[in-house]
Design a protein around this motif. Structure first.
Motif, PDB file in Angstrom:
ATOM      1  N   LYS A 114      40.055  33.387  46.551  1.00  0.00           N
ATOM      2  CA  LYS A 114      40.522  33.516  45.429  1.00  0.00           C
ATOM      3  C   LYS A 114      40.196  32.423  44.854  1.00  0.00           C
ATOM      4  CE  LYS A 114      44.873  31.650  46.067  1.00  0.00           C
ATOM      5  NZ  LYS A 114      46.107  31.455  46.654  1.00  0.00           N
ATOM      6  N   LYS A 115      39.775  32.723  43.250  1.00  0.00           N
ATOM      7  CA  LYS A 115      39.324  31.511  42.588  1.00  0.00           C
ATOM      8  C   LYS A 115      40.490  31.637  41.494  1.00  0.00           C
ATOM      9  CE  LYS A 115      34.771  31.632  43.701  1.00  0.00           C
ATOM     10  NZ  LYS A 115      34.267  30.587  44.255  1.00  0.00           N
ATOM     11  N   SER A 116      40.669  30.497  40.817  1.00  0.00           N
ATOM     12  CA  SER A 116      41.771  30.226  39.660  1.00  0.00           C
ATOM     13  C   SER A 116      41.358  29.062  38.776  1.00  0.00           C
ATOM     14  CB  SER A 116      42.991  30.151  40.351  1.00  0.00           C
ATOM     15  OG  SER A 116      43.255  28.857  41.175  1.00  0.00           O
ATOM     16  N   PHE A 117      41.872  29.162  37.606  1.00  0.00           N
ATOM     17  CA  PHE A 117      41.934  28.034  36.752  1.00  0.00           C
ATOM     18  C   PHE A 117      43.103  28.194  35.873  1.00  0.00           C
ATOM     19  CE2 PHE A 117      39.856  31.523  34.500  1.00  0.00           C
ATOM     20  CZ  PHE A 117      40.063  31.393  33.286  1.00  0.00           C
ATOM     21  N   ASP A 118      43.322  26.698  35.291  1.00  0.00           N
ATOM     22  CA  ASP A 118      44.501  26.685  34.461  1.00  0.00           C
ATOM     23  C   ASP A 118      44.372  26.486  33.049  1.00  0.00           C
ATOM     24  OD1 ASP A 118      46.180  26.257  36.878  1.00  0.00           O
ATOM     25  OD2 ASP A 118      45.653  24.289  36.843  1.00  0.00           O
ATOM     26  N   VAL A 119      45.031  27.202  32.400  1.00  0.00           N
ATOM     27  CA  VAL A 119      44.965  26.999  30.763  1.00  0.00           C
ATOM     28  C   VAL A 119      46.352  26.660  30.351  1.00  0.00           C
ATOM     29  CG1 VAL A 119      44.375  28.290  28.772  1.00  0.00           C
ATOM     30  CG2 VAL A 119      43.158  28.877  30.714  1.00  0.00           C
ATOM     31  N   GLY A 120      46.462  25.502  29.776  1.00  0.00           N
ATOM     32  CA  GLY A 120      47.815  25.066  29.739  1.00  0.00           C
ATOM     33  C   GLY A 120      49.038  25.219  30.837  1.00  0.00           C
ATOM     34  N   ASN A 121      49.932  26.150  30.156  1.00  0.00           N
ATOM     35  CA  ASN A 121      51.116  26.713  31.387  1.00  0.00           C
ATOM     36  C   ASN A 121      50.943  27.834  32.214  1.00  0.00           C
ATOM     37  OD1 ASN A 121      53.216  26.126  32.642  1.00  0.00           O
ATOM     38  ND2 ASN A 121      54.594  27.312  31.107  1.00  0.00           N
ATOM     39  N   THR A 122      49.306  28.350  32.135  1.00  0.00           N
ATOM     40  CA  THR A 122      49.121  29.440  32.604  1.00  0.00           C
ATOM     41  C   THR A 122      48.132  29.160  33.805  1.00  0.00           C
ATOM     42  OG1 THR A 122      49.509  30.487  30.422  1.00  0.00           O
ATOM     43  CG2 THR A 122      47.918  31.907  31.912  1.00  0.00           C
ATOM     44  N   LYS A 123      48.228  30.003  34.757  1.00  0.00           N
ATOM     45  CA  LYS A 123      47.350  30.033  35.994  1.00  0.00           C
ATOM     46  C   LYS A 123      46.702  31.550  35.973  1.00  0.00           C
ATOM     47  CE  LYS A 123      46.350  27.950  40.199  1.00  0.00           C
ATOM     48  NZ  LYS A 123      46.024  26.601  40.064  1.00  0.00           N
ATOM     49  N   ILE A 124      45.412  31.591  35.896  1.00  0.00           N
ATOM     50  CA  ILE A 124      44.803  32.855  36.258  1.00  0.00           C
ATOM     51  C   ILE A 124      44.118  32.923  37.458  1.00  0.00           C
ATOM     52  CG2 ILE A 124      43.051  34.290  35.208  1.00  0.00           C
ATOM     53  CD1 ILE A 124      43.523  32.757  32.372  1.00  0.00           C
ATOM     54  N   TYR A 125      44.232  34.016  38.305  1.00  0.00           N
ATOM     55  CA  TYR A 125      43.808  34.177  39.703  1.00  0.00           C
ATOM     56  C   TYR A 125      42.613  35.292  39.559  1.00  0.00           C
ATOM     57  CZ  TYR A 125      47.751  31.252  41.391  1.00  0.00           C
ATOM     58  OH  TYR A 125      48.413  30.272  41.475  1.00  0.00           O
ATOM     59  N   PHE A 126      41.515  35.236  40.149  1.00  0.00           N
ATOM     60  CA  PHE A 126      40.423  36.445  40.409  1.00  0.00           C
ATOM     61  C   PHE A 126      40.708  36.711  41.811  1.00  0.00           C
ATOM     62  CE2 PHE A 126      39.281  33.802  36.616  1.00  0.00           C
ATOM     63  CZ  PHE A 126      38.901  34.910  35.863  1.00  0.00           C
ATOM     64  N   LEU A 127      41.221  37.930  42.359  1.00  0.00           N
ATOM     65  CA  LEU A 127      41.560  38.326  43.407  1.00  0.00           C
ATOM     66  C   LEU A 127      40.487  39.236  44.054  1.00  0.00           C
ATOM     67  CD1 LEU A 127      45.273  38.941  43.187  1.00  0.00           C
ATOM     68  CD2 LEU A 127      44.137  36.782  43.787  1.00  0.00           C
ATOM     69  N   ASN A 128      39.148  38.973  43.743  1.00  0.00           N
ATOM     70  CA  ASN A 128      37.880  39.687  44.151  1.00  0.00           C
ATOM     71  C   ASN A 128      37.167  38.906  45.381  1.00  0.00           C
ATOM     72  OD1 ASN A 128      38.482  40.559  41.315  1.00  0.00           O
ATOM     73  ND2 ASN A 128      37.464  42.305  42.279  1.00  0.00           N
TER      74      ASN A 128
END
Length: 146
Positions: free
Chosen positions: A1-15
């Protein structure tokens, strides 16, 4: 899984395009799968995923799939939203994006029944038009856009 943070938000790519099973999937099952966590709230977007991709996600990400909101896969088609997958996600809110009187009869009654069985609040674009959900990191509310 790849992820990155934007402020108080974490975004995960589950492919995982390098996984052998993933490589053999149909285009629907290769849909981008994204989980967004904002504060204590979470949203899971599964594109047009069908049962094979759901099994892949459950096998590879397990409890990480649990989310407050699920954008239901493949417009609520019977080819997705298996009971096992829905139990992993356990969404409080489910969003079905389907056109009014669409020729595919989406969403399938079996999917709506499965969502009701897990006590998920269902929003449907074929009933209400656009659905706007907003999170402050603590709770999620529906915003009346009309």
């Amino acid at each position: 899984k790849k992820s990155f943070d934007v402020g108080n938000t974490k975004i995960y790519f589950l492919n995982d395009p390098y996984n052998y099973s993933y490589k053999s999937f149909s285009s629907n099952n290769k849909s981008g799968v994204i989980k967004i966590v904002f504060g204590r709230t979470s949203f899971l977007f599964v594109g047009d995923c069908e049962h094979p991709a759901e099994y892949f996600l459950a096998s590879n990400f397990g409890n990480m799939l649990e989310s407050d909101v699920l954008k239901v896969g493949h417009h609520g088609s019977s080819t997705g939203s298996s009971e096992a997958f829905l139990n992993f996600v356990s969404p409080d809110i489910s969003l079905v994006s389907a056109g009014i009187k669409n020729k595919f009869n989406h969403p399938a009654e079996s999917v709506i029944r499965s969502l009701n069985n897990i006590n998920s609040k269902i929003y449907r674009t074929d009933h209400s038009g656009a659905v706007l959900l907003q999170s402050d990191g603590k709770e999620i509310i529906q915003v009346n856009w009309k």
